[in-house]
Motif scaffolding. Structure first.
Motif, mmCIF file in Angstrom:
data_model
loop_
_atom_site.group_PDB
_atom_site.id
_atom_site.type_symbol
_atom_site.label_atom_id
_atom_site.label_comp_id
_atom_site.label_asym_id
_atom_site.label_seq_id
_atom_site.Cartn_x
_atom_site.Cartn_y
_atom_site.Cartn_z
ATOM 1 N N VAL A 89 -11.182 0.337 -15.681
ATOM 2 C CA VAL A 89 -10.033 1.089 -16.199
ATOM 3 C C VAL A 89 -9.459 2.028 -15.139
ATOM 4 O O VAL A 89 -8.278 1.949 -14.793
ATOM 5 C CB VAL A 89 -10.407 1.892 -17.470
ATOM 6 C CG1 VAL A 89 -9.178 2.632 -18.003
ATOM 7 C CG2 VAL A 89 -10.973 0.965 -18.538
ATOM 8 N N VAL A 90 -10.306 2.932 -14.619
ATOM 9 C CA VAL A 90 -9.801 3.945 -13.694
ATOM 10 C C VAL A 90 -9.295 3.328 -12.390
ATOM 11 O O VAL A 90 -8.191 3.647 -11.925
ATOM 12 C CB VAL A 90 -10.883 5.004 -13.413
ATOM 13 C CG1 VAL A 90 -10.378 6.024 -12.388
ATOM 14 C CG2 VAL A 90 -11.276 5.719 -14.704
ATOM 15 N N LYS A 97 -5.432 3.241 -10.699
ATOM 16 C CA LYS A 97 -5.100 3.711 -9.351
ATOM 17 C C LYS A 97 -4.315 2.652 -8.589
ATOM 18 O O LYS A 97 -3.334 2.950 -7.903
ATOM 19 C CB LYS A 97 -6.378 4.043 -8.579
ATOM 20 C CG LYS A 97 -7.066 5.314 -9.029
ATOM 21 C CD LYS A 97 -8.297 5.563 -8.167
ATOM 22 C CE LYS A 97 -9.040 6.824 -8.600
ATOM 23 N NZ LYS A 97 -10.250 7.050 -7.771
ATOM 24 N N LYS A 98 -4.756 1.398 -8.691
ATOM 25 C CA LYS A 98 -4.071 0.316 -7.975
ATOM 26 C C LYS A 98 -2.651 0.124 -8.496
ATOM 27 O O LYS A 98 -1.720 -0.110 -7.722
ATOM 28 C CB LYS A 98 -4.870 -0.981 -8.109
ATOM 29 C CG LYS A 98 -6.178 -0.970 -7.351
ATOM 30 C CD LYS A 98 -6.941 -2.279 -7.550
ATOM 31 C CE LYS A 98 -8.246 -2.282 -6.775
ATOM 32 N NZ LYS A 98 -9.008 -3.542 -6.946
ATOM 33 N N LYS A 124 0.832 -1.196 0.000
ATOM 34 C CA LYS A 124 0.000 0.000 0.000
ATOM 35 C C LYS A 124 0.866 1.245 0.000
ATOM 36 O O LYS A 124 1.861 1.339 0.715
ATOM 37 C CB LYS A 124 -0.908 0.028 1.237
ATOM 38 C CG LYS A 124 -1.967 -1.064 1.236
ATOM 39 C CD LYS A 124 -3.045 -0.774 0.225
ATOM 40 C CE LYS A 124 -4.182 -1.780 0.331
ATOM 41 N NZ LYS A 124 -5.195 -1.561 -0.690
ATOM 42 N N ALA A 125 0.451 2.234 -0.780
ATOM 43 C CA ALA A 125 1.209 3.487 -0.856
ATOM 44 C C ALA A 125 1.240 4.180 0.499
ATOM 45 O O ALA A 125 2.197 4.864 0.833
ATOM 46 C CB ALA A 125 0.603 4.409 -1.905
ATOM 47 N N SER A 126 0.171 4.000 1.300
ATOM 48 C CA SER A 126 0.094 4.689 2.571
ATOM 49 C C SER A 126 1.193 4.236 3.528
ATOM 50 O O SER A 126 1.476 4.895 4.515
ATOM 51 C CB SER A 126 -1.273 4.430 3.212
ATOM 52 O OG SER A 126 -1.485 3.040 3.397
ATOM 53 N N LYS A 127 1.811 3.105 3.241
ATOM 54 C CA LYS A 127 2.885 2.630 4.086
ATOM 55 C C LYS A 127 4.127 3.493 3.953
ATOM 56 O O LYS A 127 4.987 3.509 4.814
ATOM 57 C CB LYS A 127 3.218 1.181 3.693
ATOM 58 C CG LYS A 127 4.228 0.503 4.604
ATOM 59 C CD LYS A 127 4.439 -0.928 4.153
ATOM 60 C CE LYS A 127 5.483 -1.639 5.017
ATOM 61 N NZ LYS A 127 5.758 -2.983 4.556
ATOM 62 N N PHE A 128 4.189 4.222 2.849
ATOM 63 C CA PHE A 128 5.361 5.033 2.573
ATOM 64 C C PHE A 128 4.939 6.473 2.311
ATOM 65 O O PHE A 128 4.998 6.946 1.191
ATOM 66 C CB PHE A 128 6.119 4.491 1.358
ATOM 67 C CG PHE A 128 6.357 3.014 1.442
ATOM 68 C CD1 PHE A 128 7.232 2.504 2.366
ATOM 69 C CD2 PHE A 128 5.672 2.142 0.615
ATOM 70 C CE1 PHE A 128 7.451 1.149 2.446
ATOM 71 C CE2 PHE A 128 5.887 0.788 0.699
ATOM 72 C CZ PHE A 128 6.774 0.277 1.615
ATOM 73 N N GLN A 150 3.497 8.087 -17.126
ATOM 74 C CA GLN A 150 2.486 7.772 -18.138
ATOM 75 C C GLN A 150 1.213 7.222 -17.498
ATOM 76 O O GLN A 150 0.102 7.509 -17.959
ATOM 77 C CB GLN A 150 3.059 6.771 -19.143
ATOM 78 C CG GLN A 150 4.168 7.357 -20.011
ATOM 79 C CD GLN A 150 4.859 6.304 -20.853
ATOM 80 O OE1 GLN A 150 4.822 5.113 -20.558
ATOM 81 N NE2 GLN A 150 5.511 6.748 -21.923
ATOM 82 N N THR A 151 1.372 6.424 -16.445
ATOM 83 C CA THR A 151 0.207 5.863 -15.760
ATOM 84 C C THR A 151 -0.609 6.968 -15.102
ATOM 85 O O THR A 151 -1.844 6.986 -15.191
ATOM 86 C CB THR A 151 0.645 4.837 -14.699
ATOM 87 O OG1 THR A 151 1.400 3.791 -15.321
ATOM 88 C CG2 THR A 151 -0.562 4.226 -13.998
ATOM 89 N N LYS A 152 0.072 7.910 -14.458
ATOM 90 C CA LYS A 152 -0.629 9.032 -13.822
ATOM 91 C C LYS A 152 -1.331 9.896 -14.864
ATOM 92 O O LYS A 152 -2.459 10.350 -14.649
ATOM 93 C CB LYS A 152 0.356 9.877 -13.016
ATOM 94 C CG LYS A 152 0.818 9.216 -11.733
ATOM 95 C CD LYS A 152 1.767 10.123 -10.961
ATOM 96 C CE LYS A 152 2.166 9.494 -9.634
ATOM 97 N NZ LYS A 152 3.106 10.361 -8.886
#
Length: 293
Positions: free
Chosen positions: A147-148, A152-153, A31-35, A77-79
């Motif tokens: 898609v969206v 995000k994941k 999880k991104a929240s870990k960092f 590119q993903t963002k």
């Protein structure tokens, strides 16, 4: 045996079935929240003495920078794709809502009460716009799920990659510092105290060197696999995007085909309709209340 630094297995992270939009969540340790507060492009400024010995071959460092650079570009590119998809779905919803508003305003126009034929035409138009809005909402919901949300994941994996790169960089700096320390004692006269300190420095260096080599090896193995996995990950999402668009526009063809059959006057071309409108406008302009002084 080392656990993966930032990516567990290089099969698609979120298996996708065309019949099912839902995907499992990313494991908690990814999880991104870990960092918090980390970004893929962040670098750690270190100022230490550089060892004389080349501890990381230039070819290895170039390989590392190349693979890491590809992942930096992939993140950007993903963002961007995620942002563009959000703009697209917002615009789609705004378009159909505006169309419904137009038809509703026409329907409330007093002229409809006086002209039954016009009321019938506007009612058919209003029904078609509401049907369009309903199908459009279904399309947007499908795109959001397939898609969206997967975008995000996928984006949430990058902070853990960044932490893996940061840990490698920290270990590399420790490696360089201890290697410089060993070289300093190796250059001194071999007295008893110097030899003791040299032995101690080598003992400190050994686990750090092994740790760096392990981290470096895993990243060099896993970064290309992570990059390659993007195709298998995103392919089902874009297949779903195409299907959603096909279903929507197929329904739109039916809706507007039915509407045309209800309100169109056959035999008139667009040019003839334009000429008819110009003739009506000329009649209005000839009225004394709009005539130029």
């Amino acid at each position: 045996m080392f656990t993966p630094l930032f990516f567990p297995l290089f099969t698609p992270l979120f298996p996708f079935s065309p019949a099912a939009a839902a995907r499992p969540d990313i494991p908690a340790w990814l999880k991104a929240s870990k960092f918090p507060g980390t970004g893929l492009k962040s670098r750690i400024p270190f100022k230490i003495g550089q060892p004389k010995k080349q501890i990381v071959p230039k070819t290895v460092e170039r390989d590392f920078e190349r693979e890491y650079g590809k992942l930096q570009q992939l993140e950007d590119q993903t963002k961007k794709l995620q942002k563009d998809m959000k703009k697209s779905t917002d615009a789609d919803l705004a378009m159909s809502k505006s169309a419904v508003k137009i038809s509703s305003d026409l329907l409330s126009n007093p002229l409809c009460e006086q002209e039954p034929a016009f009321l019938e035409m506007v009612t058919a138009f209003d029904t078609a716009m509401k049907r369009m809005d309903s199908f459009n909402q279904e399309k947007v919901n499908q795109i959001q799920k397939t898609v969206v949300e997967p975008l995000k994941k996928f984006s949430s994996v990058f902070p853990s990659l960044n932490m893996a790169v940061k840990r490698r960089e920290q270990t590399l700096q420790d490696y360089k510092r201890l290697q410089s320390k060993v070289e300093k004692y190796e250059e001194k006269e071999r007295t008893g105290p110097v030899l003791a300190k040299l032995h101690q420095a080598r003992e400190e260096l050994r686990p750090v060197k092994e740790d760096f080599e392990a981290k470096n090896k895993q990243l060099l193995e896993e970064m290309p696999k992570f990059y390659s996995s993007r195709i298998d990950y995103f392919k089902p999402s874009f297949e779903s995007l195409v299907r959603a668009q096909v279903v929507y526009y197929t329904e739109m063809h039916k809706i507007f085909g039915d509407l045309t059959a209800q309100i169109d006057r056959p035999g008139l071309s667009d040019e003839q309709r334009e000429q008819e409108n110009d003739a009506k406008l000329s009649e209005l302009r000839a009225l004394s209340i709009v005539a130029d002084d």
